[in-house]
Enzyme design. Structure first.
Site, mmCIF file in Angstrom:
data_model
loop_
_atom_site.group_PDB
_atom_site.id
_atom_site.type_symbol
_atom_site.label_atom_id
_atom_site.label_comp_id
_atom_site.label_asym_id
_atom_site.label_seq_id
_atom_site.Cartn_x
_atom_site.Cartn_y
_atom_site.Cartn_z
ATOM 1 N N GLY A 127 0.819 -1.217 0.000
ATOM 2 C CA GLY A 127 0.000 0.000 0.000
ATOM 3 C C GLY A 127 0.843 1.253 0.000
ATOM 4 N N ALA A 183 3.880 1.501 -1.254
ATOM 5 C CA ALA A 183 4.492 1.594 -2.592
ATOM 6 C C ALA A 183 3.483 2.100 -3.611
ATOM 7 C CB ALA A 183 5.048 0.237 -3.009
ATOM 8 N N ASP A 202 -5.029 3.831 7.712
ATOM 9 C CA ASP A 202 -4.380 2.617 8.192
ATOM 10 C C ASP A 202 -4.675 2.470 9.682
ATOM 11 O OD1 ASP A 202 -1.742 0.960 6.704
ATOM 12 O OD2 ASP A 202 -2.347 0.497 8.760
ATOM 13 N N TYR A 208 -7.116 -17.895 3.857
ATOM 14 C CA TYR A 208 -6.499 -16.812 3.078
ATOM 15 C C TYR A 208 -6.710 -17.087 1.595
ATOM 16 C CZ TYR A 208 -2.894 -13.635 1.320
ATOM 17 O OH TYR A 208 -2.220 -12.628 0.641
ATOM 18 N N LYS A 255 -8.832 -14.712 -1.152
ATOM 19 C CA LYS A 255 -8.213 -14.183 -2.369
ATOM 20 C C LYS A 255 -8.888 -14.717 -3.635
ATOM 21 C CE LYS A 255 -5.397 -11.439 -0.277
ATOM 22 N NZ LYS A 255 -5.532 -9.964 -0.376
ATOM 23 N N THR A 300 7.385 -8.135 2.473
ATOM 24 C CA THR A 300 6.715 -7.182 3.358
ATOM 25 C C THR A 300 6.597 -7.811 4.744
ATOM 26 O OG1 THR A 300 4.495 -8.073 3.017
ATOM 27 C CG2 THR A 300 5.276 -6.394 1.427
HETATM 28 N N1 LIG Z 1 3.261 -9.878 1.047
HETATM 29 C C1 LIG Z 1 2.895 -10.838 0.200
HETATM 30 O O1 LIG Z 1 3.607 -11.869 0.031
HETATM 31 C C2 LIG Z 1 1.650 -10.700 -0.579
HETATM 32 C C3 LIG Z 1 0.633 -9.816 -0.179
HETATM 33 N N2 LIG Z 1 -0.530 -9.758 -0.905
HETATM 34 C C4 LIG Z 1 -1.614 -8.874 -0.504
HETATM 35 O O2 LIG Z 1 -1.155 -7.525 -0.585
HETATM 36 C C5 LIG Z 1 -1.900 -6.697 0.319
HETATM 37 C C6 LIG Z 1 -0.930 -5.888 1.154
HETATM 38 O O3 LIG Z 1 -0.149 -6.819 1.864
HETATM 39 P P1 LIG Z 1 1.307 -6.468 2.433
HETATM 40 O O4 LIG Z 1 1.720 -5.111 1.973
HETATM 41 O O5 LIG Z 1 2.171 -7.628 2.176
HETATM 42 O O6 LIG Z 1 0.934 -6.451 3.978
HETATM 43 P P2 LIG Z 1 1.540 -5.610 5.181
HETATM 44 O O7 LIG Z 1 1.071 -6.313 6.420
HETATM 45 O O8 LIG Z 1 2.986 -5.407 4.982
HETATM 46 O O9 LIG Z 1 0.777 -4.203 5.034
HETATM 47 C C7 LIG Z 1 -0.622 -4.178 5.131
HETATM 48 C C8 LIG Z 1 -1.065 -2.791 5.587
HETATM 49 O O10 LIG Z 1 -2.469 -2.832 5.781
HETATM 50 C C9 LIG Z 1 -2.771 -2.320 7.069
HETATM 51 N N3 LIG Z 1 -4.008 -2.904 7.592
HETATM 52 C C10 LIG Z 1 -4.184 -4.143 8.114
HETATM 53 N N4 LIG Z 1 -5.444 -4.295 8.526
HETATM 54 C C11 LIG Z 1 -6.081 -3.127 8.261
HETATM 55 C C12 LIG Z 1 -7.392 -2.649 8.457
HETATM 56 N N5 LIG Z 1 -8.313 -3.395 9.067
HETATM 57 N N6 LIG Z 1 -7.703 -1.394 8.041
HETATM 58 C C13 LIG Z 1 -6.775 -0.612 7.457
HETATM 59 N N7 LIG Z 1 -5.494 -0.996 7.254
HETATM 60 C C14 LIG Z 1 -5.174 -2.242 7.651
HETATM 61 C C15 LIG Z 1 -1.555 -2.665 7.922
HETATM 62 O O11 LIG Z 1 -1.476 -1.828 9.066
HETATM 63 C C16 LIG Z 1 -0.441 -2.409 6.924
HETATM 64 O O12 LIG Z 1 -0.055 -1.059 6.929
HETATM 65 C C17 LIG Z 1 -2.753 -7.671 1.139
HETATM 66 O O13 LIG Z 1 -4.069 -7.679 0.613
HETATM 67 C C18 LIG Z 1 -2.086 -9.018 0.908
HETATM 68 O O14 LIG Z 1 -2.989 -10.094 1.061
HETATM 69 C C19 LIG Z 1 -0.703 -10.509 -2.052
HETATM 70 C C20 LIG Z 1 0.284 -11.357 -2.468
HETATM 71 C C21 LIG Z 1 1.514 -11.506 -1.771
HETATM 72 C C1 LIG Z 2 1.446 -17.997 2.580
HETATM 73 C C2 LIG Z 2 1.041 -16.720 1.891
HETATM 74 C C3 LIG Z 2 2.176 -15.735 1.899
HETATM 75 C C4 LIG Z 2 2.082 -14.458 1.504
HETATM 76 C C5 LIG Z 2 0.846 -13.835 0.931
HETATM 77 C C6 LIG Z 2 0.530 -14.258 -0.446
HETATM 78 O O1 LIG Z 2 -0.532 -13.929 -0.919
HETATM 79 C C7 LIG Z 2 1.506 -15.054 -1.195
HETATM 80 C C8 LIG Z 2 1.121 -15.844 -2.224
HETATM 81 C C9 LIG Z 2 2.168 -16.502 -2.991
HETATM 82 C C10 LIG Z 2 2.017 -17.551 -3.789
HETATM 83 C C11 LIG Z 2 0.844 -18.371 -3.933
HETATM 84 C C12 LIG Z 2 0.934 -19.380 -4.828
HETATM 85 C C13 LIG Z 2 -0.104 -20.393 -5.064
HETATM 86 C C14 LIG Z 2 0.280 -21.334 -5.953
HETATM 87 C C15 LIG Z 2 -0.385 -22.614 -6.292
HETATM 88 O O2 LIG Z 2 -1.631 -22.722 -5.792
HETATM 89 C C16 LIG Z 2 -0.379 -22.987 -7.766
HETATM 90 O O3 LIG Z 2 -1.611 -23.449 -8.117
HETATM 91 C C17 LIG Z 2 -0.013 -21.847 -8.718
HETATM 92 C C18 LIG Z 2 -1.117 -20.858 -8.877
HETATM 93 C C19 LIG Z 2 -1.379 -20.261 -10.066
HETATM 94 C C20 LIG Z 2 -0.576 -20.532 -11.343
HETATM 95 C C21 LIG Z 2 -1.342 -20.013 -12.556
HETATM 96 C C22 LIG Z 2 -0.600 -20.343 -13.830
HETATM 97 O O4 LIG Z 2 0.659 -20.409 -13.769
HETATM 98 O O5 LIG Z 2 -1.250 -20.494 -14.875
#
Ligand SMILES: NC(=O)C1=CN([C@@H]2O[C@H](COP(=O)(O)OP(=O)(O)OC[C@H]3O[C@@H](n4cnc5c(N)ncnc54)[C@H](O)[C@@H]3O)[C@@H](O)[C@H]2O)C=CC1
Ligand SMILES: CC/C=C\CC(=O)/C=C/C=C\C=C\C=C\[C@@H](O)[C@@H](O)C/C=C\CCC(=O)O
Length: 269
Positions: free
Chosen positions: A18, A20, A49, A164, A168, A201
């Site tokens: 968020g 970024a 936030d 989760y 999503k 993050t």
């Molecule tokens: N970090 C990862 O690996 C991935 C994250 N995402 C998604 O990206 C989005 C952002 O995640 P990140 O930046 O990684 O998380 P983060 O935990 O680093 O940042 C999330 C922000 O949202 C705020 N927040 C949490 N609950 C809240 C609420 N009820 N109201 C308002 N603000 C709130 C937190 O205080 C924080 O500032 C999320 O939807 C997450 O599911 C998706 C894929 C991968």
């Molecule tokens: C444990 C969660 C950690 C951080 C938050 C987050 O959202 C991270 C997600 C990262 C990866 C998720 C991968 C899921 C992968 C599998 O279910 C496979 O089925 C691959 C999914 C899609 C591939 C689509 C394609 O290549 O055509």
């Protein structure tokens, strides 16, 4: 879609993806506001936030980069209908418009799964419907774009995080359905989802403590994470593409270490 003069609402703006997104939109000239306080035509940026210290710290940083008049931090939760309704009202009262909504705020905690559903899904729906009241061309709005930060876990299951994963997948489905509804009903609003793999993050740093009764599966997820971890700027760039490219509606943009992929889905009819 030129960003200058646009007004964006970004949730969870204080940290991670968020932050970024907020910084990139500001750099590209948008007026980024979630809850804002504005004097005249001077654009001010309010960041919503629940993390007060992170929010105030970001405000100070953005003040340095963009001037104090462009940022304002408001402590507020997307789980609160009252607080989010007030945020939209303040935004429209002060700027008269909402052009971009980024539903970014999200949490991961399989032990506290109801909160995951509340933040990751219920709040996305709630804020989308609130934004519709102000953006819908059918009710006097200017249209615009709504981008939801889903996840690659919205495209395929993560056994270590079933709830989760469910939230999503729901966000991807909701986004695609809203895109079709918007076209059919003439909202003038585009709906897209960003589906990143792991991103460096705080959320990612804590996942292994958040798997609840599925913690035994952490090793599998950790192994998957070795395929690549993105930085927050890469996700923000993907979002910017979906915001600015007016041909994008109903897209799920997967972002991995190998690049980006616009997902295709089976046509069932
Ligand atoms: N970090 C990862 O690996 C991935 C994250 N995402 C998604 O990206 C989005 C952002 O995640 P990140 O930046 O990684 O998380 P983060 O935990 O680093 O940042 C999330 C922000 O949202 C705020 N927040 C949490 N609950 C809240 C609420 N009820 N109201 C308002 N603000 C709130 C937190 O205080 C924080 O500032 C999320 O939807 C997450 O599911 C998706 C894929 C991968
Ligand atoms: C444990 C969660 C950690 C951080 C938050 C987050 O959202 C991270 C997600 C990262 C990866 C998720 C991968 C899921 C992968 C599998 O279910 C496979 O089925 C691959 C999914 C899609 C591939 C689509 C394609 O290549 O055509």
């Amino acid at each position: 879609m030129a960003l200058s003069g646009q007004t964006a609402v970004v949730t969870g703006a204080a940290r991670g993806i968020g932050r970024a997104v907020t910084e990139l939109l500001l750099q590209h000239g948008a007026t980024v506001t979630v809850t804002l306080h504005n004097a005249g035509h001077v654009v001010e940026v309010a960041l919503l936030d629940v993390d007060e210290s992170a929010g105030l710290s970001l405000k100070a940083s953005l003040d340095q980069q963009h001037g104090a008049q462009r940022t304002l931090f408001l402590l507020c939760s997307v789980e609160s209908e009252e607080q989010t309704k007030a945020a939209f009202q303040k935004t429209v009262e002060t700027f008269g418009r909402v052009d971009i909504l980024c539903n970014n705020a999200g949490v991961l905690n399989e032990a506290a799964w109801e909160r995951s559903v509340s933040v990751n899904l219920v709040a996305v729906i709630r804020l989308t419907y609130m934004a519709l009241e102000h953006m819908n061309k059918g009710t006097g709005g200017r249209g615009g774009v709504i981008v939801n930060i889903a996840s690659m876990a919205g495209l395929g299951p993560l056994p270590s995080c079933p709830v989760y994963t469910a939230t999503k997948h729901a966000v991807v489905g909701f986004t695609r359905a809203m895109a079709a509804a918007s076209t059919a009903l003439g909202y003038g609003i585009r709906f897209n989802a960003v589906c990143p793999t792991f991103v460096q993050t705080d959320l990612f740093s804590n996942i292994y403590d958040r798997m609840g009764m599925f913690s035994q599966l952490a090793a599998q997820t950790r192994k998957f994470a070795t395929t690549g971890v993105l930085n927050v700027s890469e996700v923000a760039a993907g979002l910017l593409e979906l915001v600015t490219d007016e041909t994008k509606n109903g897209e799920a943009l997967m972002l991995t270490g190998g690049g980006k992929k616009y997902m295709t889905f089976p046509t069932l009819s």
